[in-house]
Design a protein around this motif. Structure first.
Motif, PDB file in Angstrom:
ATOM      1  N   ARG A   1       2.618   4.589 -14.164  1.00 32.90           N
ATOM      2  CA  ARG A   1       2.443   5.055 -12.594  1.00 32.90           C
ATOM      3  C   ARG A   1       1.550   4.017 -12.233  1.00 32.90           C
ATOM      4  NH1 ARG A   1       7.109   5.578 -10.142  1.00 32.90           N
ATOM      5  NH2 ARG A   1       8.918   6.144 -11.417  1.00 32.90           N
ATOM      6  N   SER A   2       0.356   5.101 -12.456  1.00 30.40           N
ATOM      7  CA  SER A   2      -1.357   4.394 -12.222  1.00 30.40           C
ATOM      8  C   SER A   2      -1.804   3.862 -12.060  1.00 30.40           C
ATOM      9  CB  SER A   2      -2.115   5.705 -12.500  1.00 30.40           C
ATOM     10  OG  SER A   2      -1.679   7.119 -12.266  1.00 30.40           O
ATOM     11  N   TYR A   3      -1.141   3.212 -12.580  1.00 28.57           N
ATOM     12  CA  TYR A   3      -1.935   1.411 -13.380  1.00 28.57           C
ATOM     13  C   TYR A   3      -0.589   0.155 -11.481  1.00 28.57           C
ATOM     14  CZ  TYR A   3      -1.879  -3.678 -14.633  1.00 28.57           C
ATOM     15  OH  TYR A   3      -1.710  -5.010 -14.562  1.00 28.57           O
ATOM     16  N   VAL A   4       0.706   0.574 -12.324  1.00 27.44           N
ATOM     17  CA  VAL A   4       1.355  -0.232 -11.382  1.00 27.44           C
ATOM     18  C   VAL A   4       0.571  -0.046  -9.887  1.00 27.44           C
ATOM     19  CG1 VAL A   4       4.002  -0.255 -10.405  1.00 27.44           C
ATOM     20  CG2 VAL A   4       3.213  -0.619 -12.473  1.00 27.44           C
ATOM     21  N   GLY A   5       0.504   1.712  -9.115  1.00 22.79           N
ATOM     22  CA  GLY A   5       0.544   1.866  -8.010  1.00 22.79           C
ATOM     23  C   GLY A   5      -0.666   1.244  -7.400  1.00 22.79           C
ATOM     24  N   LEU A   6      -2.130   1.627  -8.323  1.00 21.41           N
ATOM     25  CA  LEU A   6      -2.997   1.324  -8.022  1.00 21.41           C
ATOM     26  C   LEU A   6      -3.205  -0.319  -7.870  1.00 21.41           C
ATOM     27  CD1 LEU A   6      -4.962   3.328  -9.997  1.00 21.41           C
ATOM     28  CD2 LEU A   6      -4.858   4.026  -7.061  1.00 21.41           C
ATOM     29  N   SER A   7      -2.155  -0.611  -8.720  1.00 20.47           N
ATOM     30  CA  SER A   7      -2.236  -2.186  -8.251  1.00 20.47           C
ATOM     31  C   SER A   7      -1.647  -2.832  -6.964  1.00 20.47           C
ATOM     32  CB  SER A   7      -2.143  -2.950  -9.553  1.00 20.47           C
ATOM     33  OG  SER A   7      -2.674  -2.249 -11.133  1.00 20.47           O
ATOM     34  N   ALA A   8      -0.653  -2.156  -6.924  1.00 20.15           N
ATOM     35  CA  ALA A   8       0.002  -2.994  -5.353  1.00 20.15           C
ATOM     36  C   ALA A   8      -0.395  -2.345  -4.234  1.00 20.15           C
ATOM     37  CB  ALA A   8       1.476  -1.651  -5.790  1.00 20.15           C
TER      38      ALA A   8
ATOM     39  N   ILE B   1       0.723  -0.851  -0.136  1.00 21.11           N
ATOM     40  CA  ILE B   1       0.129   0.423  -0.079  1.00 21.11           C
ATOM     41  C   ILE B   1       0.366   1.195   0.282  1.00 21.11           C
ATOM     42  CG2 ILE B   1      -1.092   1.434   1.316  1.00 21.11           C
ATOM     43  CD1 ILE B   1      -2.488  -1.286   2.153  1.00 21.11           C
ATOM     44  N   VAL B   2       1.870   1.257   0.622  1.00 27.11           N
ATOM     45  CA  VAL B   2       2.744   2.132   1.292  1.00 27.11           C
ATOM     46  C   VAL B   2       3.196   2.612  -0.441  1.00 27.11           C
ATOM     47  CG1 VAL B   2       4.899   3.676   2.141  1.00 27.11           C
ATOM     48  CG2 VAL B   2       2.857   2.669   3.884  1.00 27.11           C
ATOM     49  N   SER B   3       4.087   1.267  -0.708  1.00 23.26           N
ATOM     50  CA  SER B   3       4.903   1.784  -2.067  1.00 23.26           C
ATOM     51  C   SER B   3       3.954   2.570  -3.155  1.00 23.26           C
ATOM     52  CB  SER B   3       5.680   0.669  -1.930  1.00 23.26           C
ATOM     53  OG  SER B   3       5.117  -0.841  -2.541  1.00 23.26           O
ATOM     54  N   GLY B   4       2.871   1.293  -3.139  1.00 23.53           N
ATOM     55  CA  GLY B   4       2.623   2.103  -4.291  1.00 23.53           C
ATOM     56  C   GLY B   4       1.632   3.012  -4.877  1.00 23.53           C
ATOM     57  N   THR B   5       1.770   3.752  -3.164  1.00 27.77           N
ATOM     58  CA  THR B   5       1.398   5.372  -2.782  1.00 27.77           C
ATOM     59  C   THR B   5       2.719   5.834  -3.908  1.00 27.77           C
ATOM     60  OG1 THR B   5      -0.574   4.962  -1.485  1.00 27.77           O
ATOM     61  CG2 THR B   5       0.549   7.869  -1.619  1.00 27.77           C
ATOM     62  N   GLY B   6       3.628   5.325  -2.995  1.00 28.59           N
ATOM     63  CA  GLY B   6       4.785   6.456  -3.256  1.00 28.59           C
ATOM     64  C   GLY B   6       5.362   6.508  -5.050  1.00 28.59           C
ATOM     65  N   VAL B   7       4.703   5.149  -5.322  1.00 32.86           N
ATOM     66  CA  VAL B   7       4.944   5.041  -7.518  1.00 32.86           C
ATOM     67  C   VAL B   7       4.284   5.827  -8.177  1.00 32.86           C
ATOM     68  CG1 VAL B   7       4.237   3.099  -9.276  1.00 32.86           C
ATOM     69  CG2 VAL B   7       5.832   2.237  -6.476  1.00 32.86           C
ATOM     70  N   ILE B   8       3.075   6.358  -7.859  1.00 34.79           N
ATOM     71  CA  ILE B   8       1.867   7.218  -8.196  1.00 34.79           C
ATOM     72  C   ILE B   8       2.696   8.720  -7.472  1.00 34.79           C
ATOM     73  CG2 ILE B   8       0.123   8.074  -7.625  1.00 34.79           C
ATOM     74  CD1 ILE B   8      -1.314   5.052  -7.455  1.00 34.79           C
ATOM     75  N   THR B   9       2.772   9.061  -6.468  1.00 29.54           N
ATOM     76  CA  THR B   9       3.700   9.879  -6.349  1.00 29.54           C
ATOM     77  C   THR B   9       5.406  10.671  -7.024  1.00 29.54           C
ATOM     78  OG1 THR B   9       3.179   9.522  -4.051  1.00 29.54           O
ATOM     79  CG2 THR B   9       4.195  11.104  -4.168  1.00 29.54           C
ATOM     80  N   PHE B  10       5.177   9.437  -7.062  1.00 30.23           N
ATOM     81  CA  PHE B  10       7.123  10.031  -8.069  1.00 30.23           C
ATOM     82  C   PHE B  10       6.370   9.587  -9.780  1.00 30.23           C
ATOM     83  CE2 PHE B  10       9.613   8.553  -4.296  1.00 30.23           C
ATOM     84  CZ  PHE B  10      11.346   9.571  -4.860  1.00 30.23           C
ATOM     85  N   GLY B  11       5.020   9.676  -9.900  1.00 30.84           N
ATOM     86  CA  GLY B  11       5.116   9.554 -11.603  1.00 30.84           C
ATOM     87  C   GLY B  11       4.628  10.667 -11.398  1.00 30.84           C
ATOM     88  N   PHE B  12       4.035  11.637  -9.992  1.00 33.62           N
ATOM     89  CA  PHE B  12       3.834  13.248 -10.508  1.00 33.62           C
ATOM     90  C   PHE B  12       4.919  13.932 -10.167  1.00 33.62           C
ATOM     91  CE2 PHE B  12      -0.560  11.711  -9.727  1.00 33.62           C
ATOM     92  CZ  PHE B  12      -1.407  12.205 -10.740  1.00 33.62           C
ATOM     93  N   TRP B  13       5.839  13.755  -9.617  1.00 32.72           N
ATOM     94  CA  TRP B  13       7.145  14.000  -9.435  1.00 32.72           C
ATOM     95  C   TRP B  13       8.191  14.008 -10.156  1.00 32.72           C
ATOM     96  CZ3 TRP B  13      10.630  17.648  -7.996  1.00 32.72           C
ATOM     97  CH2 TRP B  13      11.666  17.286  -8.453  1.00 32.72           C
TER      98      TRP B  13
END
Length: 166
Positions: free
Chosen positions: A75-82, A15-27
């Motif tokens: 990144r959203s696909y990967v993060g939201l799936s995680a 959950i935490v790393s999935g959120t991080g993946v999405i966040t770094f996509g926006f970065w």
């Protein structure tokens, strides 16, 4: 009981790393647009001065927007799936494969860009090192997500195997 704690810990990490993946996509998107704004002259020189033409400029901006949307989408696909798998919903293994491919391409791009550090001025070197540190943080989060996703699958497979034996 210990396996249950391990599964809970892995799910939380997903959950935490999935959120991080999405966040770094926006970065990444923010970084691209900041680069366009603050390094306009350098980008213009790389494009042989074509960005002074408004049509060319809008073409480049449109391409950058499309690329950024693709980055956010992946990144959203990967993060939201995680995150979904961390919350107990079954997800296909495809998001893990996409995450591994994403990691490989991003690391390869970073390695290719390291030659800029050699010939750069001090200010550019500091900027590049800071950018590199942020990218490495993104890679660590992605690696942690991949490891957690695989770990969750291993623990769940062991549980199914153990339940079948009893």
């Amino acid at each position: 009981m210990q396996e249950e704690r391990r599964l809970n810990k892995l799910n939380e990490m997903l959950i935490v790393s999935g959120t991080g993946v999405i966040t770094f996509g926006f970065w990444t998107v923010i970084k691209v647009f900041l680069m366009l704004i603050f390094k306009f002259d350098e980008i213009n020189d790389l494009m042989d001065g074509d960005l002074t033409n408004p049509e060319q400029r809008w073409g480049v901006i449109l391409i950058m927007i499309i690329v950024c949307l693709i980055i956010i989408g992946i990144r959203s696909y990967v993060g939201l799936s995680a995150r979904a798998e961390g919350m107990g919903r079954h997800k296909r293994v495809s998001y893990i494969i996409v995450a591994v491919l994403m990691l490989v391409f991003e690391v390869a791009g970073t390695i290719e860009g390291l030659d800029m550090l050699v010939d750069a001025s001090f200010d550019k070197t500091v900027d590049n090192v800071i950018e590199l540190l942020v990218d490495i943080t993104s890679y660590i989060i992605l690696i942690q997500m991949i490891i957690s996703a695989i770990g969750v699958r291993i623990v769940k497979a062991r549980r199914r195997g153990g339940d079948a034996d009893e």
